[in-house]
Design a protein around this motif. Structure first.
Motif, PDB file in Angstrom:
ATOM      1  N   THR A 111     -37.005  46.912  17.360  1.00  0.00           N
ATOM      2  CA  THR A 111     -36.242  47.922  18.073  1.00  0.00           C
ATOM      3  C   THR A 111     -34.974  47.284  18.612  1.00  0.00           C
ATOM      4  OG1 THR A 111     -38.203  49.192  18.705  1.00  0.00           O
ATOM      5  CG2 THR A 111     -36.204  49.535  20.009  1.00  0.00           C
ATOM      6  N   TYR A 112     -33.838  47.778  18.156  1.00  0.00           N
ATOM      7  CA  TYR A 112     -32.531  47.302  18.585  1.00  0.00           C
ATOM      8  C   TYR A 112     -32.030  48.204  19.703  1.00  0.00           C
ATOM      9  CZ  TYR A 112     -32.198  44.490  14.282  1.00  0.00           C
ATOM     10  OH  TYR A 112     -32.412  43.572  13.284  1.00  0.00           O
ATOM     11  N   VAL A 259     -26.748  36.601  13.989  1.00  0.00           N
ATOM     12  CA  VAL A 259     -28.179  36.553  14.274  1.00  0.00           C
ATOM     13  C   VAL A 259     -28.385  36.271  15.761  1.00  0.00           C
ATOM     14  CG1 VAL A 259     -30.375  35.465  13.696  1.00  0.00           C
ATOM     15  CG2 VAL A 259     -28.599  35.674  11.946  1.00  0.00           C
ATOM     16  N   VAL A 260     -29.314  36.987  16.353  1.00  0.00           N
ATOM     17  CA  VAL A 260     -29.696  36.767  17.740  1.00  0.00           C
ATOM     18  C   VAL A 260     -31.176  36.408  17.763  1.00  0.00           C
ATOM     19  CG1 VAL A 260     -30.025  37.861  19.991  1.00  0.00           C
ATOM     20  CG2 VAL A 260     -27.947  38.308  18.680  1.00  0.00           C
ATOM     21  N   GLY A 261     -31.494  35.372  18.516  1.00  0.00           N
ATOM     22  CA  GLY A 261     -32.875  34.937  18.622  1.00  0.00           C
ATOM     23  C   GLY A 261     -32.999  33.871  19.679  1.00  0.00           C
ATOM     24  N   TYR A 262     -33.827  32.886  19.394  1.00  0.00           N
ATOM     25  CA  TYR A 262     -34.086  31.838  20.376  1.00  0.00           C
ATOM     26  C   TYR A 262     -33.824  30.467  19.786  1.00  0.00           C
ATOM     27  CZ  TYR A 262     -36.302  35.456  23.160  1.00  0.00           C
ATOM     28  OH  TYR A 262     -36.528  36.586  23.888  1.00  0.00           O
ATOM     29  N   TYR A 267     -32.145  32.202  24.837  1.00  0.00           N
ATOM     30  CA  TYR A 267     -31.604  33.277  24.020  1.00  0.00           C
ATOM     31  C   TYR A 267     -30.261  32.829  23.471  1.00  0.00           C
ATOM     32  CZ  TYR A 267     -32.344  38.225  22.955  1.00  0.00           C
ATOM     33  OH  TYR A 267     -32.627  39.412  22.328  1.00  0.00           O
ATOM     34  N   HIS A 268     -30.014  33.084  22.180  1.00  0.00           N
ATOM     35  CA  HIS A 268     -28.876  32.447  21.537  1.00  0.00           C
ATOM     36  C   HIS A 268     -28.396  33.295  20.360  1.00  0.00           C
ATOM     37  CE1 HIS A 268     -26.150  29.368  20.392  1.00  0.00           C
ATOM     38  NE2 HIS A 268     -26.861  28.853  19.403  1.00  0.00           N
ATOM     39  N   ALA A 269     -27.158  33.028  19.896  1.00  0.00           N
ATOM     40  CA  ALA A 269     -26.585  33.715  18.737  1.00  0.00           C
ATOM     41  C   ALA A 269     -26.013  32.691  17.766  1.00  0.00           C
ATOM     42  CB  ALA A 269     -25.486  34.686  19.180  1.00  0.00           C
ATOM     43  N   TRP A 270     -26.157  32.964  16.478  1.00  0.00           N
ATOM     44  CA  TRP A 270     -25.586  32.100  15.447  1.00  0.00           C
ATOM     45  C   TRP A 270     -25.298  32.968  14.223  1.00  0.00           C
ATOM     46  CZ3 TRP A 270     -30.673  31.884  17.019  1.00  0.00           C
ATOM     47  CH2 TRP A 270     -31.665  32.153  16.064  1.00  0.00           C
ATOM     48  N   ILE A 271     -24.925  32.395  13.108  1.00  0.00           N
ATOM     49  CA  ILE A 271     -24.676  33.190  11.902  1.00  0.00           C
ATOM     50  C   ILE A 271     -25.401  32.613  10.700  1.00  0.00           C
ATOM     51  CG2 ILE A 271     -22.399  33.927  12.739  1.00  0.00           C
ATOM     52  CD1 ILE A 271     -21.180  32.152  10.528  1.00  0.00           C
ATOM     53  N   ASN A 272     -25.719  33.506   9.777  1.00  0.00           N
ATOM     54  CA  ASN A 272     -26.191  33.141   8.449  1.00  0.00           C
ATOM     55  C   ASN A 272     -25.201  33.699   7.432  1.00  0.00           C
ATOM     56  OD1 ASN A 272     -28.474  32.075   9.658  1.00  0.00           O
ATOM     57  ND2 ASN A 272     -29.778  33.811   9.156  1.00  0.00           N
ATOM     58  N   THR A 319     -35.615  30.639  16.278  1.00  0.00           N
ATOM     59  CA  THR A 319     -36.437  31.785  15.912  1.00  0.00           C
ATOM     60  C   THR A 319     -35.546  33.005  15.844  1.00  0.00           C
ATOM     61  OG1 THR A 319     -38.348  30.821  17.055  1.00  0.00           O
ATOM     62  CG2 THR A 319     -38.434  33.178  16.517  1.00  0.00           C
ATOM     63  N   GLU A 320     -35.400  33.565  14.648  1.00  0.00           N
ATOM     64  CA  GLU A 320     -34.557  34.734  14.460  1.00  0.00           C
ATOM     65  C   GLU A 320     -35.277  35.996  14.890  1.00  0.00           C
ATOM     66  OE1 GLU A 320     -32.629  37.084  10.628  1.00  0.00           O
ATOM     67  OE2 GLU A 320     -32.689  34.884  10.615  1.00  0.00           O
ATOM     68  N   LYS A 321     -34.585  36.874  15.630  1.00  0.00           N
ATOM     69  CA  LYS A 321     -35.174  38.131  16.061  1.00  0.00           C
ATOM     70  C   LYS A 321     -34.392  39.342  15.565  1.00  0.00           C
ATOM     71  CE  LYS A 321     -37.370  40.425  19.975  1.00  0.00           C
ATOM     72  NZ  LYS A 321     -38.639  40.574  19.244  1.00  0.00           N
TER      73      LYS A 321
END
Length: 324
Positions: A111-112, A259-262, A267-272, A319-321
């Motif tokens: 759920t976003y 991507v937002v996850g851990y 809590y963190h953000a990165w890219i794929n 961990t990607e969420k």
């Protein structure tokens, strides 16, 4: 009145507590409801002139629209689902509530939750791909409680699995007149291929954007990146790094997930990034000259210092969420 589930309320407290401690809030809102000179004009690494294949860019095609051919409307909510096959939908809220949330239940079970602007259309990605999505628009009632204003169901079949990760959206917003888009085109013109271009964008962001400790300490719920502001100030938090790099890559036809996850407990953000030669690149942080993975510009930009590590850890446990 529609009360959010207790588990959502508890999760929100945990997330926002972590966010305030880490300073790396990415505003998924699951609660309640610079100097560019170093990279400009560079040639490809082997010294040859850029020869990267030209692609359909944001200037030519990929801008979200709300043409009104498929809509769901109430007195205060307009949902334009005309372009779900392109990987996005648009929402506009025109009611009287001071705060409004959009909850999107995706076919993968996630759920976003987004904070909606008042009075204008915004684009949101259908990042879980094909399937059935459920939308709830929720108006702030009191405290952390939201009342259900409007619901809709979308059945989605994408024209292209990469479309959700090429269009601008609320978290990765850009238009042809953005300075970041113009600079991305410059880098692309001086790149020999996609890998070379990704490398140039990566180096620009990690070498020119500094981690903003003050913002990290004081960032509030609902914060959204402004990629041109990140370029002009030369600083930002993880959300800004990821959004800037994602926009620069998307605007030149490189499918990119924010991507937002851990990272550990933070809590963190990165890219794929998707590359034709290797598919989605998303496992580790290093680039060895021919392969990339887990492209986290925040960590790379601060790799030698302890500052960012106290906020996001060392990148050893991602961990990607959510994907945007």
């Amino acid at each position: 009145m529609h009360k959010l589930p207790l588990c959502a309320c508890v999760f929100s407290v945990l997330v926002f507590s972590a966010a305030f401690l880490t300073g790396c809030t990415v505003s998924t809102d699951t609660a309640s409801v610079s100097d560019t000179s170093g990279s400009r004009g560079s040639s490809s690494e082997d010294g040859s002139a850029g020869s990267r294949e030209k692609r359909a860019t944001v200037q030519e095609h990929l801008l979200p629209e709300a043409p009104g051919t498929v809509t769901y409307v109430s007195t205060s909510v307009s949902i334009d689902a005309s372009n779900t096959a392109e990987g996005y939908f648009m929402v506009k809220y025109t009611g009287a509530a001071d705060k409004v949330k959009l909850q999107l239940q995706a076919p993968d079970g996630e759920t976003y939750t987004y904070t909606l602007a008042i009075g204008s259309y915004e684009a949101f990605p259908l990042s879980a791909g094909n399937g059935d999505y459920h939308l709830d628009v929720m108006e702030h009632a009191y405290d952390d409680m939201y009342a259900l204003s409007y619901s809709a169901d979308l059945s989605v079949t994408l024209n292209d699995e990469f479309r959700p990760f090429l269009y601008p959206n609320q978290y990765v917003w850009f238009t042809p007149d953005y300075k970041a888009v113009a600079f991305a085109a410059e880098l692309s013109d001086n790149s020999s291929d996609d890998l070379d271009y990704v490398g140039k964008v990566y180096r620009y962001v990690t070498e020119n954007i500094k981690y903003d400790d003050e913002l990290a300490k004081n960032v509030k719920s609902g914060y959204l990146p402004n990629i041109d502001n990140t370029m002009e100030t030369g600083k930002g938090i993880c959300f800004d790094y990821a959004s800037l790099m994602a926009a620069m890559l998307r605007s030149q036809g490189i499918p990119t997930k924010l991507v937002v996850g851990y990272s550990g407990d933070a809590y963190h953000a990165w890219i794929n990034v998707y590359l034709k030669e290797s598919g989605w690149v998303d496992k580790i942080i290093q680039f060895d000259g021919s392969s990339w993975s887990l492209i986290d510009p925040t960590l790379a930009a601060n790799n030698s210092g302890a500052s960012v590590k106290k906020y996001i850890g060392d990148g050893s446990n991602y961990t990607e969420k959510y994907s945007y």
